[in-house]
Design an enzyme around this catalytic site. Structure first.
Site, short mmCIF file in Angstrom:
data_model
loop_
_atom_site.label_atom_id
_atom_site.label_comp_id
_atom_site.label_asym_id
_atom_site.label_seq_id
_atom_site.Cartn_x
_atom_site.Cartn_y
_atom_site.Cartn_z
N SER A 36 11.37 59.72 23.05
CA SER A 36 11.57 59.18 24.40
C SER A 36 11.72 57.67 24.31
O SER A 36 11.18 57.03 23.40
CB SER A 36 10.36 59.53 25.27
OG SER A 36 10.32 58.72 26.42
N SER A 37 12.44 57.10 25.27
CA SER A 37 12.61 55.64 25.27
C SER A 37 11.31 54.90 25.56
O SER A 37 11.22 53.69 25.36
CB SER A 37 13.67 55.24 26.30
OG SER A 37 13.32 55.70 27.58
N CYS A 38 10.26 55.60 26.00
CA CYS A 38 8.98 54.93 26.28
C CYS A 38 8.26 54.51 25.00
O CYS A 38 7.22 53.85 25.06
CB CYS A 38 8.08 55.82 27.13
SG CYS A 38 7.36 57.20 26.21
N TYR A 45 1.37 59.07 25.73
CA TYR A 45 2.56 59.84 25.36
C TYR A 45 3.39 59.08 24.33
O TYR A 45 3.86 59.64 23.34
CB TYR A 45 3.38 60.12 26.63
CG TYR A 45 4.66 60.88 26.41
CD1 TYR A 45 4.64 62.24 26.13
CD2 TYR A 45 5.89 60.24 26.51
CE1 TYR A 45 5.81 62.94 25.94
CE2 TYR A 45 7.07 60.93 26.33
CZ TYR A 45 7.03 62.28 26.05
OH TYR A 45 8.21 62.98 25.86
N LYS A 91 4.61 60.05 20.46
CA LYS A 91 6.02 60.13 20.08
C LYS A 91 6.35 59.20 18.91
O LYS A 91 7.16 59.53 18.04
CB LYS A 91 6.92 59.82 21.29
CG LYS A 91 6.97 60.96 22.30
CD LYS A 91 7.62 62.18 21.69
CE LYS A 91 7.67 63.36 22.63
NZ LYS A 91 8.29 64.54 22.00
N PRO A 104 16.09 59.73 23.44
CA PRO A 104 16.90 59.66 24.66
C PRO A 104 16.32 58.71 25.69
O PRO A 104 15.12 58.46 25.72
CB PRO A 104 16.88 61.10 25.18
CG PRO A 104 15.65 61.71 24.61
CD PRO A 104 15.35 60.99 23.31
N ASN A 125 16.05 57.88 29.98
CA ASN A 125 15.60 58.73 31.09
C ASN A 125 16.62 59.85 31.31
O ASN A 125 17.81 59.58 31.47
CB ASN A 125 15.48 57.91 32.38
CG ASN A 125 14.43 56.83 32.26
OD1 ASN A 125 13.27 57.11 32.04
ND2 ASN A 125 14.85 55.58 32.40
N HIS A 179 8.99 62.95 37.03
CA HIS A 179 9.59 61.63 36.82
C HIS A 179 10.31 61.17 38.09
O HIS A 179 10.46 61.93 39.04
CB HIS A 179 10.55 61.67 35.64
CG HIS A 179 9.86 61.77 34.32
ND1 HIS A 179 9.81 62.94 33.59
CD2 HIS A 179 9.18 60.85 33.59
CE1 HIS A 179 9.13 62.72 32.47
NE2 HIS A 179 8.75 61.48 32.44
N ARG A 221 11.56 64.69 47.35
CA ARG A 221 11.05 64.01 48.54
C ARG A 221 12.11 63.90 49.63
O ARG A 221 11.83 64.13 50.80
CB ARG A 221 10.53 62.61 48.16
CG ARG A 221 9.50 62.68 47.05
CD ARG A 221 8.15 62.08 47.28
NE ARG A 221 7.87 61.43 48.51
CZ ARG A 221 7.66 60.12 48.61
NH1 ARG A 221 7.71 59.35 47.54
NH2 ARG A 221 7.38 59.58 49.77
N TRP A 255 7.33 54.64 46.06
CA TRP A 255 6.46 53.71 45.35
C TRP A 255 7.23 52.52 44.79
O TRP A 255 8.34 52.65 44.29
CB TRP A 255 5.78 54.41 44.18
CG TRP A 255 4.58 55.21 44.56
CD1 TRP A 255 4.30 55.76 45.78
CD2 TRP A 255 3.49 55.58 43.70
NE1 TRP A 255 3.11 56.44 45.73
CE2 TRP A 255 2.60 56.34 44.47
CE3 TRP A 255 3.20 55.33 42.36
CZ2 TRP A 255 1.41 56.85 43.93
CZ3 TRP A 255 2.03 55.84 41.82
CH2 TRP A 255 1.14 56.60 42.61
N ARG A 306 16.84 50.98 35.57
CA ARG A 306 16.72 52.19 34.75
C ARG A 306 18.10 52.70 34.33
O ARG A 306 19.09 52.51 35.04
CB ARG A 306 16.00 53.30 35.52
CG ARG A 306 14.52 53.07 35.75
CD ARG A 306 13.72 53.14 34.46
NE ARG A 306 12.31 52.93 34.70
CZ ARG A 306 11.72 51.73 34.74
NH1 ARG A 306 12.44 50.64 34.55
NH2 ARG A 306 10.42 51.63 34.96
#
Length: 328
Positions: free
Chosen positions: A123-125, A152, A156, A179, A181, A195, A203, A218, A225
């Site tokens: 993940s890109s995080c 997380y 990773k 990847p 998002n 996410h 919503r 929020w 992004r």
């Protein structure tokens, strides 16, 4: 693609469509897209297991599965995933489950003796919160992580390093793809644990359905992004399985970015919500900007094909037909 040379007696991945391919996590957003892509390409022996059939956090069960099935290729798309709220509420679950899944699958892939190639999805995080933009593969471990999802991210990062270590010590052809998002069919639309993009779709749809005058989102709407449709990622995974056997992980992104505000307005338009969009700036924004540098994979010849609005229209249609209709 799909050729056999004297130097490499094995057929390439795309020329080996009768071989057994294990897709771990085939019911999730990423795994389901990879499964669809493999089947559409004519792979005839794709192996999958539900969580009920095989719990990847249980080492003995994973080893027994690999010993019995002996796959030639493995795509590790199974993971415990979630948004800011889920990561901050269940940190132990996120770090433990992901470390267990990765360790069990990579080690069993080596020990069973049949696996020719494994691809691990991250993940890109994994990248530092304030990494220079766009983020290159070399930014890994160059600074502190975003605190809201570090549990997380650390798992990773360990997965990437495990693939590298098993390549160096044991010669296992294990590669990693990171990847950006993602979104698309089979995403998680849970009201608390999803996410940003599927959460917005849900919503706005629910507000439209009940005639609410406004939707409160929020944050400030200012973070930037990048989004990639999961079918584009699946295409990149097949490409890397066929073309790449390097030590370093590979970024997979779309190369274009939007603000969360622009994204929310686009989702509002696609869903057809006529009310007002309100920002709650007392809530956290998360990472301020996250754009991946995907020049490495693009230099190899891969490019994404699905633009954001086209992908959102398709994703909303899937949500209405599969998530909303299931609740009726």
């Amino acid at each position: 693609m799909g050729t056999v040379t004297a130097a490499d007696p094995h057929p390439s991945f795309l020329a080996d469509k009768d071989a057994k391919v294990f897709v771990a996590g085939h019911r999730g957003l990423v795994g389901s897209a990879i499964l669809r892509r493999l089947l559409s390409l004519g792979f005839t022996s794709v192996v999958v297991r539900t969580h009920a059939e095989l719990d990847l956090t249980r080492q003995a069960d994973v080893e027994a599965f690999f010993a019995a099935e002996r796959p030639r290729y493995v795509v590790l798309a199974a993971a415990k995933v979630g948004g800011i709220h889920a990561n901050s509420t269940f940190p132990a679950d996120f770090i433990a489950a992901n470390l267990q899944i990765q360790t069990n699958v990579v080690d069993a892939a080596l020990r069973c003796g049949s696996v020719r190639k494994l691809l691990f999805l991250g993940s890109s995080c994994i990248y530092p919160k304030f990494a220079p933009q766009p983020i290159t593969e070399g930014a890994l471990l160059s600074g502190p992580l975003e605190p809201t999802n570090e549990w997380y991210a650390v798992a990773k990062i360990a997965g990437i390093k495990m693939c590298q270590a098993y390549r160096i010590q044991h010669g296992l052809d294990a590669v990693s793809a990171m990847p950006t998002n993602l979104y698309g069919p089979h995403d998680n639309f849970h009201p608390e644990n999803s996410h940003v993009l599927p959460a917005l779709i849900r919503r706005f749809h629910e507000a439209k359905a009940c005639g609410a005058p406004e939707v409160v989102v929020w944050g400030s709407g200012s973070p930037l992004r990048e989004f990639l449709h999961v079918d584009d990622l699946a295409d990149a995974v097949i490409f890397l399985m066929d073309q790449y056997s390097g030590l370093e992980h590979v970024n997979v992104g779309s190369g274009s970015e939007v603000t969360i505000k622009e994204l929310a307005e686009l989702v509002k338009e696609v869903v057809g919500f006529p009310g007002k969009l309100v920002w709650d700036s007392s809530k956290p924004d998360g990472t301020p900007r996250k754009l991946m540098d995907s020049s490495k994979i693009q230099g190899m010849g891969w490019k994404p094909k699905i633009n954001l609005k086209e992908g959102l229209v398709e994703t909303y249609k899937w949500y209405v037909e599969n998530v909303v209709s299931d609740k009726k």
